[in-house]
Every structure is written in structure tokens, then in C-alpha cells.
Motif scaffolding. Structure first.
Motif, short mmCIF file in Angstrom:
data_model
loop_
_atom_site.label_atom_id
_atom_site.label_comp_id
_atom_site.label_asym_id
_atom_site.label_seq_id
_atom_site.Cartn_x
_atom_site.Cartn_y
_atom_site.Cartn_z
N SER A 135 0.81 -1.22 0.00
CA SER A 135 0.00 0.00 0.00
C SER A 135 0.84 1.27 0.00
N ARG A 136 2.18 1.12 0.04
CA ARG A 136 3.04 2.29 -0.12
C ARG A 136 3.07 2.74 -1.58
N THR A 137 2.90 1.76 -2.48
CA THR A 137 3.01 2.05 -3.91
C THR A 137 1.71 1.84 -4.67
N THR A 138 0.73 1.21 -4.03
CA THR A 138 -0.53 0.88 -4.70
C THR A 138 -1.70 1.27 -3.82
N ASP A 139 -2.75 1.83 -4.40
CA ASP A 139 -3.97 2.14 -3.64
C ASP A 139 -4.59 0.82 -3.18
N PRO A 140 -4.62 0.56 -1.87
CA PRO A 140 -5.10 -0.75 -1.41
C PRO A 140 -6.58 -0.98 -1.68
N VAL A 141 -7.38 0.08 -1.64
CA VAL A 141 -8.81 -0.08 -1.89
C VAL A 141 -9.03 -0.54 -3.32
N GLU A 142 -8.39 0.15 -4.27
CA GLU A 142 -8.54 -0.24 -5.67
C GLU A 142 -7.98 -1.62 -5.92
N ALA A 143 -6.87 -1.96 -5.27
CA ALA A 143 -6.26 -3.27 -5.47
C ALA A 143 -7.17 -4.38 -4.96
N VAL A 144 -7.75 -4.19 -3.78
CA VAL A 144 -8.64 -5.22 -3.24
C VAL A 144 -9.87 -5.37 -4.14
N PHE A 166 -12.86 0.15 5.41
CA PHE A 166 -14.27 0.47 5.20
C PHE A 166 -14.63 0.47 3.71
N TYR A 167 -13.77 1.07 2.90
CA TYR A 167 -14.09 1.19 1.47
C TYR A 167 -13.61 -0.01 0.65
N ALA A 168 -12.78 -0.88 1.24
CA ALA A 168 -12.31 -2.06 0.51
C ALA A 168 -13.25 -3.25 0.67
N GLU A 218 -10.04 -4.77 -7.34
CA GLU A 218 -9.62 -5.42 -8.59
C GLU A 218 -9.48 -6.92 -8.40
N LEU A 219 -8.97 -7.32 -7.24
CA LEU A 219 -8.77 -8.75 -6.96
C LEU A 219 -10.07 -9.48 -6.62
N THR A 220 -11.15 -8.73 -6.43
CA THR A 220 -12.43 -9.35 -6.07
C THR A 220 -13.52 -9.02 -7.09
N GLY A 221 -13.13 -8.90 -8.35
CA GLY A 221 -14.11 -8.68 -9.41
C GLY A 221 -14.76 -7.32 -9.38
N GLY A 222 -14.11 -6.36 -8.70
CA GLY A 222 -14.65 -5.01 -8.62
C GLY A 222 -15.56 -4.78 -7.44
N PHE A 223 -15.78 -5.80 -6.61
CA PHE A 223 -16.78 -5.69 -5.55
C PHE A 223 -16.20 -5.30 -4.19
N GLY A 224 -15.06 -5.82 -3.85
CA GLY A 224 -14.52 -5.66 -2.50
C GLY A 224 -14.59 -6.98 -1.75
N ALA A 225 -13.88 -7.04 -0.63
CA ALA A 225 -13.79 -8.28 0.15
C ALA A 225 -15.02 -8.46 1.04
N ASP A 226 -15.33 -9.71 1.32
CA ASP A 226 -16.44 -10.00 2.24
C ASP A 226 -16.11 -9.56 3.66
N VAL A 227 -14.85 -9.75 4.05
CA VAL A 227 -14.40 -9.35 5.38
C VAL A 227 -13.06 -8.64 5.22
N VAL A 228 -12.94 -7.45 5.82
CA VAL A 228 -11.67 -6.73 5.84
C VAL A 228 -11.27 -6.52 7.30
N GLY A 260 -4.99 -0.32 13.20
CA GLY A 260 -5.69 0.51 14.18
C GLY A 260 -5.38 1.98 14.06
N ARG A 261 -5.37 2.48 12.82
CA ARG A 261 -5.20 3.91 12.58
C ARG A 261 -6.38 4.41 11.75
N PRO A 262 -6.73 5.69 11.84
CA PRO A 262 -7.87 6.18 11.06
C PRO A 262 -7.73 5.93 9.57
N GLU A 263 -6.53 6.09 9.03
CA GLU A 263 -6.36 5.90 7.59
C GLU A 263 -6.52 4.44 7.17
N THR A 264 -6.04 3.51 8.01
CA THR A 264 -6.21 2.09 7.65
C THR A 264 -7.66 1.65 7.85
#
Length: 361
Positions: free
Chosen positions: A231-240, A266-268, A242-252, A257-261
């Protein structure tokens, strides 16, 4: 008569820890003295040292421990001298509203030893998570002792006392990961890798590990991650997505434990997906999310306290799975160290060089 033993003490905020002589009293009613055999160096201990939990210094650090019961106080029947135990910080009361409703894993009245361990000058110590196990011996409530098979290595067993149980439980108990699910884990330290193990154990089809350190991502793969995202080099939300058919994970699972993570988690997630917070925030952190997004995405936002575990149920089960070869708890032990090396272990933890340093006594 109180016993003199060695213990690792955090004297003040951000001060180096010191190896001190501490006094451990004889166990009173409902208490036990445990001869500590091994204790993992957990990030929560570093939080205590940094003043991130509270300011009740001095702290007797260490809580991720296993050992042998040496003596017990009046009224103790569940454990006896000679029992090999993992120490836990959820000694359920059996009588609060959660316990009476059959949900002891949410006990609202967990308890610790009533007596205090002290320095030689009488200064009372605050034991980390009510345990204080960077010590040759410690005093705990008897309910904090969970008997497990003595055939398991102490350095391995003790990890269930906190980090490994928190991560596995976050996936299985809190997140309810099921067969065929897609799971993303943000933060691949000890707790995050344990969440990866828990997701694999639960039958997840896709396990996406997210971190900023390629070394940690490679370790996550060895634990069962099917995909990794830096996630230093790739947007983790978009990556997750993309890896889930555009939908996002069932459980993240947010193991940082930081606001940004947390926002990433929440959005992944998929619509009606679940976010699990198991990483420990610090007191000053706040979170802001559009309330419409909270409403519109549905699903569940959960916090996982100790992996929502019940030690008497979960510790022996996980030890059995380890002994059957179905999970490798030993993979979490990066190094074993002496009791005088805790400060160095904190440095290695901060640098991301270890999953767990384990003090062996």
C-alpha cells in the motif's frame, strides 16, 4: 512470604525498561502464582511503555505468557500446582449480564489479582493487562490461568495469550469468515498474520494481505495469503476491488488501528461486507466517515476485543490444531531471547524485523 524475582519494569513514559527485583506475594483467595517459562514481546507492551494505554507507571510488562502454576490461594479449584497454563487477560466472572446470557467471551467484569506486586521499596506495580509476565514469577487471578496440553513448547503456547489469539479470533470469531469468502487483512505484523491464518483455517478462498513492507508481505504469503498488496506504492482499496471482481472483500480486517487504515478497510469491503478492527488505536485518534456511506454500504463494523475469544474453549483447541499440524504456531516465533533483552526486542519490533521475540526464562 513474598518472593524476590526478576521483572522488566517500565518506570516512566518512553523511558528505557529496567530489569528490577520485584516482590511477588503469596497467592490470596482466588489467586495463583505462576512460574513463567516464556513470554512474547507484544506491541501492547510497547504501548504501555510509551504511555499509550494509561499513565499508571511503573508498569510490570509482559502478558503473552505460559508457565507452570506454583501455588494457589484459598478457594481455587480449576487449577492446581504443577498445571501447565497459558495466561489470559479475560478471566470471566460468570455472573455479569453477558455471562448470564451465555456470552462469556464478552464478559463485562473480567478480573485480576487483588494483591499488588511491588518493587523492593514498596512501590506498587501495574501489571500489563493484569498479568506482568516479563518476570520469573507472577501473581494473577486463578481465572487467568488456562490449562493446555503440556506437550507443547512454552514459547509457542504463550503466543495464544494475546497476539495470535487476537488475530485468529478476529477472522473466525468476530469476522465470521466462511468457506469461499474473500478476506483482506491490512497490516501484516503478528496479529495480521494470525488473521491470515484464521481466514485460511476458516476456508476463505481469497486472502489478500496489505502492508507497506515487502518483507512482511512475503511472510504473510507463507502464512496463507493468496495475494499481496504493497500500500506504499498501490492504492489498497482499488487493489482489493480489482482482486475481487470489482466488488470488494467479504471481510476486511484492520490489524493496524489507525484512522487511515480503518477508512481503507471500510471502502475495501463489498456491500454488506464486514469490517473488523483488531489493531489497537491510541487515545488521541479520531475517525470521520460520511454517515451516508455508513448507511448506504450496509454490512457490519465490528471491533474485536482479544479476538472475541473464550480462553477455556479456544486455547486448548488451537493447541490441538497446532499439534495436529493444521496450523503452525511456531512460525510466529522469530527469535528467543533472555529477560534482559526486552528493550532491544522493542527496537526490532519497531523496525519490523520480527513477528515475535519471545523471552524464555
Amino acid at each position: 512470604m513474598a518472593q524476590e524475582v526478576r521483572g522488566v519494569v517500565a518506570p516512566g513514559k518512553n523511558e528505557p525498561v529496567r530489569l528490577e527485583t520485584i516482590l511477588v506475594p503469596d497467592p490470596g483467595p482466588g489467586e495463583a502464582v505462576v512460574k513463567v517459562q516464556a513470554c512474547g514481546v507484544c506491541h501492547t507492551d510497547l504501548h504501555y511503555k510509551q504511555g499509550g494505554i494509561n499513565d499508571d507507571f511503573p508498569f510490570l510488562l509482559g502478558h503473552e505468557a505460559s508457565g507452570v502454576v506454583e501455588s494457589v490461594g484459598e478457594g481455587v479449584t480449576d487449577v492446581a500446582p504443577g498445571d501447565f497454563v497459558v495466561l489470559n487477560w479475560r478471566a470471566v466472572c460468570g455472573s455479569c449480564r453477558a455471562c448470564l446470557r451465555g456470552r462469556p467471551q464478552y464478559c463485562f467484569n473480567t478480573h485480576n489479582a487483588r494483591q499488588k506486586m511491588t518493587l523492593k521499596d514498596g512501590t506498587e506495580l501495574s501489571p500489563a493487562l493484569g498479568i506482568g509476565a516479563f518476570a520469573d514469577k507472577t501473581l494473577v487471578a486463578a481465572g487467568q490461568c488456562t490449562k493446555v496440553d503440556p506437550g507443547v513448547a512454552p514459547a509457542v503456547a504463550g503466543l495464544l495469550g494475546c497476539g495470535v489469539m487476537a488475530g485468529i479470533g478476529a477472522a473466525i470469531n468476530t469476522g465470521g469468515v466462511g468457506r469461499g469468502d474473500a478476506v483482506a487483512v491490512i497490516g501484516c505484523g503478528g496479529v495480521g498474520d494470525a488473521a491470515v491464518v484464521g481466514a485460511r483455517l476458516a476456508g476463505a478462498a481469497k486472502i489478500i494481505a496489505v502492508d507497506i513492507d515487502d518483507r512482511k508481505l512475503e511472510t504473510a504469503r507463507t502464512m496463507g495469503a493468496t495475494h499481496t498488496v504493497n500500500s506504499r506504492t498501490t492504492d489498497p482499496v482499488e487493489a482489493v476491488r480489482e482482486l475481487t471482481g470489482g466488488f470488494g472483500a467479504d471481510v476486511v480486517i484492520d490489524a493496524v488501528g489507525r484512522p487511515e487504515t480503518y477508512r481503507q478497510a471500510f471502502y475495501a469491503r463489498d456491500l454488506a461486507g464486514t469490517v473488523v478492527l483488531v489493531g489497537v488505536p491510541t487515545p488521541e485518534m479520531t475517525l470521520e466517515l460520511p454517515l451516508l456511506d455508513v448507511f448506504g454500504r450496509g454490512g457490519a463494523l465490528k471491533s474485536s476485543w482479544y479476538g472475541d475469544c473464550l480462553p477455556s474453549r479456544d486455547f486448548p483447541m488451537l493447541i490441538d490444531l497446532h499439534q495436529q499440524g493444521r496450523i503452525d504456531l511456531g512460525a510466529f516465533v522469530t527469535e528467543t531471547i533472555g529477560i534482559d533483552e526486552v528493550e532491544r526486542a522493542f527496537d526490532r519490533m519497531h523496525a519490523g524485523d520480527v513477528l515475535r521475540s519471545v523471552v524464555v526464562l
